[in-house]
Design a protein around this motif. Structure first.
Motif, PDB file in Angstrom:
ATOM      1  N   ALA A 165      47.623  45.622  32.429  1.00  0.00           N
ATOM      2  CA  ALA A 165      47.608  44.250  32.964  1.00  0.00           C
ATOM      3  C   ALA A 165      47.511  44.261  34.492  1.00  0.00           C
ATOM      4  CB  ALA A 165      48.858  43.499  32.514  1.00  0.00           C
TER       5      ALA A 165
ATOM      6  N   ASP B  63      43.889  45.485  35.545  1.00  0.00           N
ATOM      7  CA  ASP B  63      42.765  44.637  35.101  1.00  0.00           C
ATOM      8  C   ASP B  63      43.300  43.273  34.640  1.00  0.00           C
ATOM      9  OD1 ASP B  63      40.186  43.865  34.188  1.00  0.00           O
ATOM     10  OD2 ASP B  63      40.512  44.798  32.228  1.00  0.00           O
ATOM     11  N   PRO B  64      43.862  42.490  35.584  1.00  0.00           N
ATOM     12  CA  PRO B  64      44.572  41.257  35.212  1.00  0.00           C
ATOM     13  C   PRO B  64      43.695  40.212  34.528  1.00  0.00           C
ATOM     14  CG  PRO B  64      44.359  41.452  37.611  1.00  0.00           C
ATOM     15  CD  PRO B  64      43.922  42.751  37.032  1.00  0.00           C
ATOM     16  N   GLU B  65      42.396  40.220  34.855  1.00  0.00           N
ATOM     17  CA  GLU B  65      41.512  39.211  34.241  1.00  0.00           C
ATOM     18  C   GLU B  65      40.646  39.768  33.113  1.00  0.00           C
ATOM     19  OE1 GLU B  65      39.783  36.370  37.338  1.00  0.00           O
ATOM     20  OE2 GLU B  65      40.635  37.984  38.572  1.00  0.00           O
ATOM     21  N   HIS B  66      41.003  40.935  32.662  1.00  0.00           N
ATOM     22  CA  HIS B  66      40.249  41.632  31.608  1.00  0.00           C
ATOM     23  C   HIS B  66      38.735  41.606  31.885  1.00  0.00           C
ATOM     24  CE1 HIS B  66      40.270  42.896  27.090  1.00  0.00           C
ATOM     25  NE2 HIS B  66      39.359  43.573  27.784  1.00  0.00           N
ATOM     26  N   LYS B  67      38.396  42.091  33.080  1.00  0.00           N
ATOM     27  CA  LYS B  67      36.978  42.191  33.461  1.00  0.00           C
ATOM     28  C   LYS B  67      36.381  43.511  32.990  1.00  0.00           C
ATOM     29  CE  LYS B  67      37.069  39.441  37.743  1.00  0.00           C
ATOM     30  NZ  LYS B  67      37.120  39.604  39.213  1.00  0.00           N
TER      31      LYS B  67
ATOM     32  N   ASP C 288      45.193  45.700  23.617  1.00  0.00           N
ATOM     33  CA  ASP C 288      44.609  45.881  24.955  1.00  0.00           C
ATOM     34  C   ASP C 288      43.293  46.644  25.010  1.00  0.00           C
ATOM     35  OD1 ASP C 288      46.789  44.584  26.230  1.00  0.00           O
ATOM     36  OD2 ASP C 288      47.977  46.430  26.154  1.00  0.00           O
TER      37      ASP C 288
END
Ligand code: 4GX
Length: 231
Positions: free
Chosen positions: A71, A74-78, A123
């Motif tokens: 998380a 890569d907080p924005e799951h890019k 994830d």
């Protein structure tokens, strides 16, 4: 391209600061962001593993440090989030080429007997294996993947080297290479290679490629035939 790596062994990735990949990183042709999973452990001893439920040998990586590290990185799951594992889909040159087209990839590395399955569920986007053998962690597999992907990034290979002209790109194994001296320990370079006849050289190389592929990897020739390619 950005490659992020989550690992318990961040120092291992110093291996990538060498040679062609080291030069590409220096030039900023792609970026490598290494996260130490242990830094995210909420445990007072920074513990990241525990005994498997149900018993059995070895330890399993606990979900909390992994989930929080993923998380944070890569907080924005890019990123396309990849877990390296013998259970994954086998890495091929075609898969390498496809990964090189991503703008961000994340490589999650498990040690011991693997990671808690819920991390894969929550994830992870893809599981990749570099081959049918067992390593002690995903880190060497990750470095193999990074090395193979980096070769497709523009500017990484010199203009004289190319990802086009080599083994697997055209589905055949590579022809033998020779350099100076023209004679070494009584062995001569094949005459055609010093003839200056480029058509004959190309034909000779094609023949040698077909020969070695038939000998060592008949499965590759079979694949080409099935694709209807004249070989
Ligand atoms: N291609 N390993 C993963 C931990 C593990 C153990 C069991 C899932 C199940 C490997 C490979 C590989 C070693 C990475 C074991 N994960 N990774 N690790 N072959 O052998 O990618």
């Amino acid at each position: 391209m950005k490659i992020s790596v989550l690992t318990l062994f961040p120092e291992a990735y110093a291996a990538l600061n060498q040679g062609i990949i080291g030069k590409a990183l220096e030039k900023g042709l792609f970026s490598l962001e290494i996260t130490n999973i242990r830094d995210y452990s909420a445990n007072k001893h920074k513990k990241c593993d525990d005994y498997p439920f149900g018993g059995g040998a070895g330890m399993v990586m606990t979900p909390q440090p992994l989930h929080d590290a993923i998380a944070a990185a890569d907080p924005e799951h890019k990123a396309k989030r990849i877990y390296l594992s013998p259970k994954g889909e086998k890495l091929t040159q075609a898969a390498v080429c496809a990964l090189a087209g991503e703008s961000e990839i994340m490589l999650v590395n498990g040690s011991y007997e693997g990671i808690d399955e819920r991390i894969i569920q929550l994830d992870i986007d893809a599981e990749i294996s570099i081959g049918d053998y067992v390593l002690t962690s995903g880190d060497l597999a990750s470095m193999v993947l990074i090395d193979a992907v980096a070769r497709y990034i523009p500017g990484v290979l010199g203009s004289e080297q190319s990802t086009e002209e080599e083994s697997f790109s055209d589905g055949l194994l590579e022809y033998p290479q020779y350099t100076r001296p023209q004679e070494f320990m009584g062995l001569s370079v094949p005459q055609v290679l010093v003839s200056g006849n480029h058509a004959e050289i190309a034909a000779w190389r094609r023949e040698r490629s077909l020969e070695i592929t038939a000998m060592r990897r008949p499965d590759l020739l079979e694949k080409l035939k099935n694709r209807g390619e004249g070989v």
